[in-house]
Enzyme design. Structure first.
Site, mmCIF file in Angstrom:
data_model
loop_
_atom_site.group_PDB
_atom_site.id
_atom_site.type_symbol
_atom_site.label_atom_id
_atom_site.label_comp_id
_atom_site.label_asym_id
_atom_site.label_seq_id
_atom_site.Cartn_x
_atom_site.Cartn_y
_atom_site.Cartn_z
ATOM 1 N N GLY A 42 1.621 2.185 10.800
ATOM 2 C CA GLY A 42 2.547 3.323 10.756
ATOM 3 C C GLY A 42 3.284 3.568 12.060
ATOM 4 C CG HIS A 75 -6.424 1.915 4.761
ATOM 5 N ND1 HIS A 75 -6.015 2.824 5.700
ATOM 6 C CD2 HIS A 75 -5.409 1.024 4.629
ATOM 7 C CE1 HIS A 75 -4.792 2.514 6.106
ATOM 8 N NE2 HIS A 75 -4.403 1.421 5.480
ATOM 9 C CG ASN A 88 -1.820 1.168 1.310
ATOM 10 O OD1 ASN A 88 -1.889 1.963 0.368
ATOM 11 N ND2 ASN A 88 -2.534 1.306 2.422
ATOM 12 C CD1 TRP A 89 3.723 1.071 -2.549
ATOM 13 C CD2 TRP A 89 3.575 1.870 -4.640
ATOM 14 N NE1 TRP A 89 4.447 0.239 -3.371
ATOM 15 C CE2 TRP A 89 4.363 0.706 -4.662
ATOM 16 C CE3 TRP A 89 3.344 2.540 -5.852
ATOM 17 C CZ2 TRP A 89 4.930 0.202 -5.833
ATOM 18 C CZ3 TRP A 89 3.902 2.044 -7.021
ATOM 19 C CH2 TRP A 89 4.697 0.888 -7.015
ATOM 20 C CE LYS A 90 -0.327 3.423 4.615
ATOM 21 N NZ LYS A 90 -0.590 3.569 6.034
ATOM 22 C CD GLU A 117 -4.196 -2.499 7.124
ATOM 23 O OE1 GLU A 117 -3.016 -2.623 6.800
ATOM 24 O OE2 GLU A 117 -4.893 -1.529 6.783
ATOM 25 C CB SER A 150 4.323 -1.587 11.952
ATOM 26 O OG SER A 150 3.907 -0.247 12.052
HETATM 27 C C1 PEP Z 1 -1.425 0.123 5.983
HETATM 28 O O1 PEP Z 1 -1.692 1.291 6.262
HETATM 29 O O2 PEP Z 1 -2.187 -0.558 5.279
HETATM 30 C C2 PEP Z 1 -0.172 -0.421 6.501
HETATM 31 C C3 PEP Z 1 -0.053 -1.721 6.594
HETATM 32 O O3 PEP Z 1 0.791 0.482 6.842
HETATM 33 P P1 PEP Z 1 2.187 0.236 7.619
HETATM 34 O O4 PEP Z 1 2.762 -1.064 7.117
HETATM 35 O O5 PEP Z 1 3.013 1.398 7.276
HETATM 36 O O6 PEP Z 1 1.832 0.135 9.065
#
Ligand code: PEP
Length: 255
Positions: free
Chosen positions: A175, A96, A10-12, A169, A216
């Site tokens: 994050g 999300h 997920n590059w957001k 999640e 993360s």
């Molecule tokens: C996400 O936001 O879908 C995610 C998994 O982010 P991160 O790995 O940076 O926690």
């Protein structure tokens, strides 16, 4: 349905159009030997077509970060599942936690989006659920997961070949730089699987659903998640923005 593990990047909205193209290019070489694992990247909307074009001769697939709940019409600024499919997407993230928070996405919107993506042939919804820190701290996680699954998926019908991914999640881990303990993730995934079994029947869940973890994950902590019974893959944010690091995550997961 494929029972290969799946890893989605997920590059957001973290990188530009040119950086997205470069990152796609940088992934080709390190990932070309990978077999037996499905990999998808989710660029921002503007970059989807270019990234799809760069990855067209590879096994890497394209995921969208969102979609609207109608296929066509007077909906300024929105993008439908059908358009995303036309642009090359095979997966679409729905609900999300960042969209729930910043775009005020509510249960009804998430349900409508999930339903339409499921009805759109050729694209698979990746429905995100997860508790916040307060809910976890006060031991309400299981009910939150149950409730979010009911709201997103209640009443939906799954036929042969329909595929749906649920991404667990925990909001407090996203994050943060620290993933949750693998045993805690495995427990939450079990709760999700048992809830889905109650909702749709075990055969449907075994056939149509995958449950992946996000929050993360990086190349150092991913090993703890390997071989866990109820974890069918990963959604990776920050660690997917560097080709070398993302390739390491995939290679560890693929062992
Ligand atoms: C996400 O936001 O879908 C995610 C998994 O982010 P991160 O790995 O940076 O926690």
């Amino acid at each position: 349905m494929s029972k290969e593990k799946i890893i989605i990047a997920n590059w957001k909205m973290k990188i530009s159009l040119s950086e997205s193209k470069q990152l796609a290019q940088d992934l080709i070489d390190p990932l070309k030997e990978i077999k037996g694992i499905e990999i998808a990247v989710a660029p921002n909307f503007l970059s989807v077509c270019d990234v799809a074009d760069i990855l067209k001769d590879t096994s890497l697939k394209i995921c969208s970060q969102d979609a609207f709940w109608e296929q066509q019409g007077a909906y300024t600024g929105e993008i439908s599942p059908q358009l995303l499919k036309e642009a090359g997407c095979e997966f679409i993230i729905i609900g999300h936690s960042e969209r729930r928070k910043f775009m005020m996405e509510n249960y009804e919107m998430i349900h409508k989006k999930t339903k339409l993506v499921l009805e759109t042939e050729g694209v698979t919804p990746v429905v995100c659920i997860g508790e916040n820190w307060d809910e976890r701290k006060t031991d309400r996680r299981d009910f939150v997961l149950f409730d979010q699954l009911q709201q997103a998926l209640g009443g939906l019908k799954f036929g042969q070949g329909d595929r749906i991914i649920v991404a667990y999640e925990p909001i407090w881990a996203i994050g943060s730089g620290t993933a949750i303990e693998p045993a805690e993730a495995e427990y939450a995934h079990k709760v999700i699987r048992l809830t889905l079994n109650d909702m749709f029947g075990k055969d449907v869940v075994d056939e149509n659903f995958q449950i992946i973890y996000g929050g993360s994950i990086n190349s150092s902590n991913v090993v703890g998640f390997l071989g866990l019974e109820n974890i069918d893959g990963m959604l990776v944010g920050g660690a997917s923005l560097n080709a070398e690091e993302f390739a390491k995550v995939i290679k560890s997961f693929n062992k």
